[in-house]
Design an enzyme around this catalytic site. Structure first.
Site, PDB file in Angstrom:
ATOM      1  N   GLU A   1      -4.684   2.096   3.007  1.00 23.42           N
ATOM      2  CA  GLU A   1      -4.750   0.955   3.923  1.00 23.42           C
ATOM      3  C   GLU A   1      -4.843   1.427   5.357  1.00 23.42           C
ATOM      4  O   GLU A   1      -5.546   0.851   6.172  1.00 23.42           O
ATOM      5  CB  GLU A   1      -3.500   0.066   3.753  1.00 23.42           C
ATOM      6  CG  GLU A   1      -3.569  -1.285   4.479  1.00 23.42           C
ATOM      7  CD  GLU A   1      -3.081  -1.242   5.920  1.00 23.42           C
ATOM      8  OE1 GLU A   1      -3.360  -2.184   6.663  1.00 23.42           O
ATOM      9  OE2 GLU A   1      -2.421  -0.249   6.326  1.00 23.42           O
TER      10      GLU A   1
ATOM     11  N   HIS B   1       0.828  -1.215   0.000  1.00 22.64           N
ATOM     12  CA  HIS B   1       0.000   0.000   0.000  1.00 22.64           C
ATOM     13  C   HIS B   1       0.855   1.254   0.000  1.00 22.64           C
ATOM     14  O   HIS B   1       1.864   1.344   0.695  1.00 22.64           O
ATOM     15  CB  HIS B   1      -1.033   0.011   1.131  1.00 22.64           C
ATOM     16  CG  HIS B   1      -0.464   0.051   2.522  1.00 22.64           C
ATOM     17  ND1 HIS B   1      -0.073   1.222   3.124  1.00 22.64           N
ATOM     18  CD2 HIS B   1      -0.233  -0.935   3.428  1.00 22.64           C
ATOM     19  CE1 HIS B   1       0.364   0.951   4.361  1.00 22.64           C
ATOM     20  NE2 HIS B   1       0.287  -0.343   4.565  1.00 22.64           N
TER      21      HIS B   1
ATOM     22  N   ASP C   1       6.455   0.477   6.461  1.00 19.09           N
ATOM     23  CA  ASP C   1       4.993   0.402   6.359  1.00 19.09           C
ATOM     24  C   ASP C   1       4.462   1.526   5.499  1.00 19.09           C
ATOM     25  O   ASP C   1       4.159   2.585   6.004  1.00 19.09           O
ATOM     26  CB  ASP C   1       4.391   0.447   7.768  1.00 19.09           C
ATOM     27  CG  ASP C   1       2.888   0.228   7.775  1.00 19.09           C
ATOM     28  OD1 ASP C   1       2.339  -0.180   6.750  1.00 19.09           O
ATOM     29  OD2 ASP C   1       2.268   0.469   8.830  1.00 19.09           O
TER      30      ASP C   1
ATOM     31  N   HIS D   1       4.410   2.966  12.636  1.00 20.40           N
ATOM     32  CA  HIS D   1       3.548   4.133  12.882  1.00 20.40           C
ATOM     33  C   HIS D   1       4.214   5.198  13.754  1.00 20.40           C
ATOM     34  O   HIS D   1       3.527   5.907  14.488  1.00 20.40           O
ATOM     35  CB  HIS D   1       2.217   3.706  13.537  1.00 20.40           C
ATOM     36  CG  HIS D   1       1.374   2.818  12.683  1.00 20.40           C
ATOM     37  ND1 HIS D   1       0.126   2.370  13.061  1.00 20.40           N
ATOM     38  CD2 HIS D   1       1.585   2.284  11.449  1.00 20.40           C
ATOM     39  CE1 HIS D   1      -0.373   1.597  12.108  1.00 20.40           C
ATOM     40  NE2 HIS D   1       0.486   1.520  11.125  1.00 20.40           N
TER      41      HIS D   1
ATOM     42  N   ASP E   1       3.208  -6.412   3.497  1.00 18.72           N
ATOM     43  CA  ASP E   1       2.866  -5.294   4.384  1.00 18.72           C
ATOM     44  C   ASP E   1       3.263  -5.616   5.823  1.00 18.72           C
ATOM     45  O   ASP E   1       2.557  -5.292   6.768  1.00 18.72           O
ATOM     46  CB  ASP E   1       1.366  -4.972   4.274  1.00 18.72           C
ATOM     47  CG  ASP E   1       0.981  -3.728   5.085  1.00 18.72           C
ATOM     48  OD1 ASP E   1       1.881  -2.915   5.388  1.00 18.72           O
ATOM     49  OD2 ASP E   1      -0.200  -3.588   5.432  1.00 18.72           O
TER      50      ASP E   1
END
Lengths: 457, 457
Positions: free
Chosen positions: A326, A280, A292, A424, A354
């Site tokens: 995503e 993604h 990510d 993240h 992913d």
């Protein structure tokens, strides 16, 4: 009869042996090409360092769409095209603040927080309230409205470090982040602060999506770094009535037109059988989405590029798909499956990377028993490359919507130990990616696509 | 008879099943303990960040000896003692310099170099000479004295990136670094400059030991960064007669008294059967020896500490050994085996971790067929922890000298992709170590020691 059967058997064995030799050779060519002339690392450098973070709806997400289209065109794939998808447009706004105001022992304590994705903001007034710590959503009901009303709920269940695969530990902790806000809102809470879902005790908050229950008031939500979650729990032990101030300026704007980006090598014999290799394109706005999922995107493009470079003409149609959104909506993955169904396309397999650009260890799969058995029988071809584990169930968020079309879903499974150190956060950057590890994942994906293309499912 | 045989069989099966359950449980306890209450990471933090680089003969190496002794005493091991060993004392001296002086196209170009370990220095006068580039030692004979006399030989064969295990690629390139100087000296060369044996194209030279042939003149030797090796080869294409200046101030001082550090849990049933779990305490003077081999040392100590913490009393004697001087002499490993032989000790197995503190994938072993078969039969107990590969031959440099005593040699085999990004450079520092990866290695080693202790060899 016996002689004929023996002859057939001998032919079959010798055919099988020679086909296997061909596969061994082709797979080695794929790995050799990627490890010596691979372009995935350079692509990732550009995507992360020249474009940067790519949250859905952001200018950088648009840049990433344009970039990946241009890159695939430059490699001369048979078709490169965009697929329209409306995506949420959440913005973080000014830097978040959180502080404990009146701890007699600790004084005023600043906490490292970042708003959770999709969260409403507090605005300039902020939220000031007492804090109730819980370890699980299930505790809220027992506490009830009396204890929770007008409070800030602090979800503080850590990841279970005894899980060997960190994704299992993530799965066991992430409900607080996704559902905690609306669950707390049911009992009148004013905001939530959630312990970062990360494996490392450091100062970096891990953002990530939350999902609001539309029947509840939307209350602000932040992630606090693991270290500061430990600080906060210590403060609460001393001073249960401590006041916590949280200020966030995030907001959800109207949806924006964006795109999945698709590149294709059209099949020479069975063009209607489609194999997807994907990642993604969007990322969180912290860091630059290197693991990510910049890694997955460049590995997908690289799969098709290697085939071109080796002059391999697939029998079936192979698509590199870069999904949009995503992270905070899955709109791209849903749209792709929806369009596939409308057009009556036949996706025999969909691969997604992913789980980070780390050394691959295997593939996780969801599908029918025959497909699983067939792919697992190829494991010995992959073991020399450290890719040995074909046993576990799984797939990928973006390819999930294809499941009801009978598609075999396959997720690349890299070593998982480092993923939730960066996931993240500001730390998910290019320098955390090792070139060879990224390339081994790209080559492993391409090799599996080659096998599926050659033998079908 | 048949009934008795059946009874014995049933007993054996049920005993085996229950023993296996016990092993599954114990191994899980080892991993759980390490992943939740492990001290290996904190130990490594101290060893690398508070003590630092630990080249044999340096004050920091002495500090590391004292530290590891104190740490093991603090854990209450049954015996903690030092084993004397005389070690070489090589010092790097002032910062190395290397520059190309007269390239018409490039002008004056500074190159990133570091002296190879054990090398003689050039002194303040430096060495100034033309450069002859070769890809292999075998080319020297063809070139002969005429071409090589008074020249600087540039060994420039890269690591083979197609090798999946980077240690194989290292093995295929490191002869230039170890033997290049004396091989070039045979033909009258004045110095050598060697392409760093590393997987990443960056600016960090990789030092490492060289071995002089005592029959040849000792000439200075430096490693040049991979990037600058590529620069130098480009310059030589334009200007073969370019002059290269090298200045190094390293020297070999007289041997110094140092120590292997040994901690022991004495066996309760068969104390004379010894199992070693080990790493080497010395490191290069660049970086702080985090992966090479601080990781191995703290994993070895941790093995014994976990047993203490779990209240496991080994049947056999288990020794954590921290060897001195693996990097530039192997004196500690040789001394340990020599003393073992003198004392008639029976080392049934020796484990070493000296391939970095990365996610473990398996064990490499050298020994007799029965021992190998037995240990390989335990593989299913380790696979849930990602430790699946028990097939490859190997061991470790420091435990190698025990081979002729019939000891089963076992090397922990972590994922190898990142090792030669950091190996012997300024980059081999604590921040490159992931806590969980280090702990998985420590627990894997402890679990294997537990199995050997329980079932013998």
């Amino acid at each position: 009869m016996k002689k004929i059967a023996l002859g057939v058997l001998m032919f079959t064995i010798s055919f099988t042996a020679s086909a296997q030799q061909e596969d061994v050779k082709m797979i080695k060519s794929i790995f050799d090409t990627e490890l010596t002339q691979g372009q995935s690392y350079e692509m990732l450098d550009y995507l992360t360092n020249s474009i940067g973070a790519r949250l859905s709806g952001s200018p950088q997400a648009a840049a990433a769409v344009e970039w990946s289209k241009q890159v695939m065109e430059s490699y001369g794939f048979d078709r490169v095209y965009l697929q329209e998808v409306m995506v949420p447009h959440w913005i973080r706004g000014e830097r978040e603040q959180a502080r404990v105001l009146n701890s007699p022992k600790h004084g005023r304590v600043e906490l490292n927080v970042r708003a959770l994705g999709n969260s409403v903001g507090t605005g300039s007034d902020g939220v000031l309230a007492e804090v109730i710590e819980v370890k699980a959503i299930s505790e809220l009901e027992k506490l009830g409205k009396k204890a929770l009303e007008n409070k800030i709920v602090f979800f503080n269940r850590p990841m279970d470090q005894t899980k060997i695969t960190t994704f299992s530990a993530y799965g066991g902790a992430v409900d607080q982040r996704v559902f905690g806000a609306s669950e707390a809102a049911k009992y009148g809470a004013k905001a939530v602060i959630v312990r970062s879902v990360g494996t490392v005790a450091d100062d970096y908050p891990h953002t990530g999506t939350l999902i609001y229950d539309e029947k509840q008031p939307k209350i602000p939500a932040v992630a606090v770094s693991v270290k500061d979650a430990d600080v906060l729990t210590e403060i609460l032990k001393d001073t249960p009535q401590v006041q916590l101030y949280i200020e966030t300026h995030c907001e959800m704007l109207p949806d924006v037109l964006s795109y999945n980006v698709i590149g294709e090598l059209t099949g020479s014999e069975k063009p209607d059988e489609i194999i997807v290799i994907s990642g993604h394109l969007d990322s969180w706005d912290l860091g630059t989405g290197a693991h990510d999922d910049g890694a997955g995107c460049v590995q997908a493009i690289e799969g098709l590029r290697i085939f071109k470079e080796l002059g391999y003409k697939p029998k079936r149609t192979i698509r590199a798909v870069m999904y949009m959104n995503e992270e905070n909506g899955l709109r791209g993955g849903k749209k792709y499956a929806e369009v596939a169904k409308e057009k009556g396309e036949n996706h025999i397999a969909a691969l997604e990377s992913d789980s980070g650009g780390f050394s691959p260890r295997g593939f996780r799969m969801t599908g029918n028993d025959n497909d699983l058995k067939k792919v697992r029988s190829w494991q010995p071809l992959f073991e020399p490359y450290g890719i040995y584990d074909f046993d576990k169930p799984g797939g990928g968020a973006d390819i999930g919507p294809l499941e009801d079309q009978g598609t075999l879903l396959i997720g690349l499974m890299p070593d998982s130990q480092r993923y939730f150190a960066y996931h993240h956060t500001d730390n998910d950057t290019f320098d955390k990616v090792n070139k060879r590890e990224l390339e081994l994942g790209a080559a492993g994906m391409a090799a599996l696509v080659y096998m599926i293309d050659k033998y079908g499912l």
